[in-house]
Design a protein around this motif. Structure first.
Motif, short mmCIF file in Angstrom:
data_model
loop_
_atom_site.label_atom_id
_atom_site.label_comp_id
_atom_site.label_asym_id
_atom_site.label_seq_id
_atom_site.Cartn_x
_atom_site.Cartn_y
_atom_site.Cartn_z
N SER A 148 13.28 4.06 -3.77
CA SER A 148 13.18 4.80 -2.63
C SER A 148 14.36 5.39 -2.04
O SER A 148 15.39 4.87 -2.62
N SER B 5 0.82 -1.14 0.17
CA SER B 5 -0.02 -0.14 -0.08
C SER B 5 0.94 1.24 -0.06
O SER B 5 1.77 1.19 0.78
N LEU B 6 0.59 2.41 -0.87
CA LEU B 6 1.17 3.27 -0.92
C LEU B 6 0.32 4.47 -1.74
O LEU B 6 -0.31 3.89 -2.47
N ASP B 7 0.45 5.67 -1.40
CA ASP B 7 -0.28 6.50 -2.27
C ASP B 7 -1.70 6.41 -2.44
O ASP B 7 -2.54 6.72 -3.57
N GLY B 8 -2.51 5.85 -1.52
CA GLY B 8 -3.76 5.74 -1.44
C GLY B 8 -4.30 4.12 -2.09
O GLY B 8 -5.35 4.14 -2.11
N HIS C 72 9.32 -0.05 2.08
CA HIS C 72 7.93 -0.20 1.59
C HIS C 72 7.30 -1.32 2.19
O HIS C 72 7.76 -2.18 2.91
N ARG D 34 5.84 6.24 -7.90
CA ARG D 34 5.01 6.64 -6.59
C ARG D 34 5.78 7.62 -5.64
O ARG D 34 7.10 7.71 -6.14
N SER D 35 5.34 8.09 -4.50
CA SER D 35 6.19 8.90 -3.68
C SER D 35 7.41 8.41 -3.58
O SER D 35 7.61 7.31 -3.17
N THR E 22 -3.77 -0.04 -2.96
CA THR E 22 -3.26 -1.18 -2.33
C THR E 22 -3.28 -2.25 -3.37
O THR E 22 -4.44 -2.49 -3.96
N SER F 127 10.17 8.18 -4.91
CA SER F 127 10.96 7.35 -6.04
C SER F 127 11.50 8.35 -7.08
O SER F 127 10.68 9.40 -7.56
#
Length: 216
Positions: A136, A22-25, A73, A166-167, A27, A169
């Protein structure tokens, strides 16, 4: 599922665990590779994904020297606390990923850090920490020349770099990390990834320019 690769007195055990990322809303369902490096008496665990019971079954009665996290993550760390409680092993993470760790474990910091050039020894094998940001900020790979292996986490897969959409990165950063830290390893080095099949440095190196073109 457990597989073993035997090299000299040390071996690499491979456990595949299943869960979610799950990340940035969002899954997603994922299968993760968990790597255990050691001999009959001691080992280290590389990434603590999803299923502590399955990892502990693969460890058996061995002493766990450390739990090494390639990045933070949630799918790579969600079994870390349970695994640490069961084994007493320190959990080591590059500090660049603390914000991702803290999102999962806000009140329990990792035991220590993994810094570029740091050496972790187990069962006569030296694992060198390679800081490889991009997927990341605190992503690392673990190079084990004695096993002709690098554990790449989500930095390099069969077929190309890890995701950077994603966030936290960045695509140019991951390309620089792969070019400088991974593609300089011997061609025969086996790349044991965070997800999916293994590959080799020799198989991936010729495609660097294709990846760069694909990323723009």
């Amino acid at each position: 599922m457990l597989r073993s690769v035997v090299v000299l007195c040390a071996r690499i055990d491979h456990v595949v665990t299943s869960g979610t990322f799950s990340l940035d809303g969002g899954t997603w369902d994922v299968d993760n590779n968990v790597w255990i490096v050691g001999d009959d008496s001691e080992c280290v665990v590389i990434d603590a994904a999803h299923d502590a019971a399955a990892i502990l079954a693969a460890i058996g009665d061995r002493s766990v020297r450390a739990i090494l996290l390639t990045h933070a993550h949630d799918d790579h760390i969600d079994a870390a606390a349970e695994l640490q409680a069961a084994t007493g092993a320190p959990v080591l993470l590059n500090q660049g990923d603390r914000m991702l760790w803290d999102a999962v474990y806000p009140s329990a910091p990792p035991t220590g850090t993994l810094s570029d050039g740091q050496i972790v020894e187990v069962a006569g094998i030296a694992l060198e920490v390679l800081h490889t940001p991009g997927h990341s900020p605190g992503a690392v790979c673990l190079s084990a020349p004695g096993l002709q292996t690098v554990f790449s986490g989500d930095t390099l897969f069969q077929g190309g770099p890890g995701a950077t959409g994603r966030s936290f990165s960045d695509f140019p950063t991951i390309i620089e990390s792969i070019s400088a830290k991974l593609l300089t390893l011997p061609a025969e080095t086996v790349v044991r990834t965070g997800h999916g099949d293994t590959t080799t440095i020799g198989a991936e190196a010729p495609h660097l320019e294709e990846w760069i073109a694909r990323g723009h």
